[in-house]
Design an enzyme around this catalytic site. Sequence first.
Site, PDB file in Angstrom:
ATOM      1  CE  LYS A 299       7.363  51.268  17.800  1.00  0.00           C
ATOM      2  NZ  LYS A 299       8.759  51.663  17.656  1.00  0.00           N
TER       3      LYS A 299
ATOM      4  CE  LYS B  45      11.719  57.563  15.795  1.00  0.00           C
ATOM      5  NZ  LYS B  45      12.591  57.879  16.912  1.00  0.00           N
TER       6      LYS B  45
ATOM      7  CE  LYS C 248       8.973  57.112  24.717  1.00  0.00           C
ATOM      8  NZ  LYS C 248      10.359  57.405  24.970  1.00  0.00           N
TER       9      LYS C 248
END
Length: 336
Positions: free
Chosen positions: A196, A113, A199
């Site tokens: 993966k 992230k 969102k």
Amino acid sequence: MLDGRVFSGVQPTGNLHLGNYLGAIKNWVGLQKDHETIYCIVDLHAITVPQEPTSLSTATHEVAACLIASGIDVNNSILFNQSQVPQHAELAWLFNCVARLGWLNRMTQFKEKAGKNRENATVGLYAYPTLMAADILAYKATYVPVGEDQKQHLELTRDIAIAFNSMFGENFFPIPDPIIQKTAARIMSLRDGTSKMSKSSASDFTRINLNDDDDLIAQKIKKAKTDSEPLPDNVRELEERPEARNLVGIYAALTNQTEGDVVSEFSGEGFGKFKPMLAECLINTISPIRNEMNIILSDTVELDRFLAEGSKRAQSIAEPVLAACKSVMGFVQSSN
Ligand code: TYM
């Protein structure tokens, strides 16, 4: 009712997608039958990356509605949003003083992230896993149903519980176990079977959202990346075919079968036959959830009442756990 308490959480960052549903929420619904279950919309985790205030409240409502529409029963499970129970943040601070930098430095989710711009990531993003440990341990939860991507955070939670117990009192916290589904532990992107479903992916065609309409679901499956080979008669042969394997896994999870059952059913068939069947299964699962979600979202006052009620119930469990924790650590507290 079986022994042990179940706790899990989901971030209100945009709409829930098929990965959230098959990897976690379907399992949450099933566990309500014979466990004490506590489910949390983790809004404090959501602000570890920049959030628009209005999007945060909209997403909190949407996720709450989606969970209820998926089968979370607010009269049975405790359903609430994290920021209404201050014990989470307070316990997280105590855990920040137990967890070691070396443990957090290993977290792959932070690395993913934060990306290249690590110096600009928030301190909250770095400390995210200690808040997650606090979520779970504030309820002395023993089971945590999650997708595979959360396994490392769960290991850190276990490390924090073990360290706390050895510093302040044997058996203070139970050591929680993850519950990870076999068939849908990691649902992958529809455009790249090696990453993966998430969102945060820029393209909406990489995922199926739980509020997609039927036509869009069919279109996304039609456009999903595959290969030109027919389906084999055993799962081993799917190992080098990540996109095919992902679609087989989704079909298996939706129909409560193993991947082996699915390849035997479709062995020798191409995607021209398989994809419409998959789209039909998806629509049969998602359209009732979407319709119910829209009904629930038409009354956010009632939804807020559910969340406030859930928060009160959650707080009645977390408050004495935090007080006991502070007591064994030596904090002076008032007795009322
Ligand atoms: P979050 O919001 O990213 O995802 C919620 C749940 O969905 C699962 N999941 C998936 N499962 C399979 N395939 C996928 N592609 C996929 N994408 C998401 C996640 O594993 C998760 O179970 N850190 C957590 C939220 C959290 C939490 C907690 C979870 C905060 N505190 C305490 C458990 C216990 C997260 O970001 O999940």
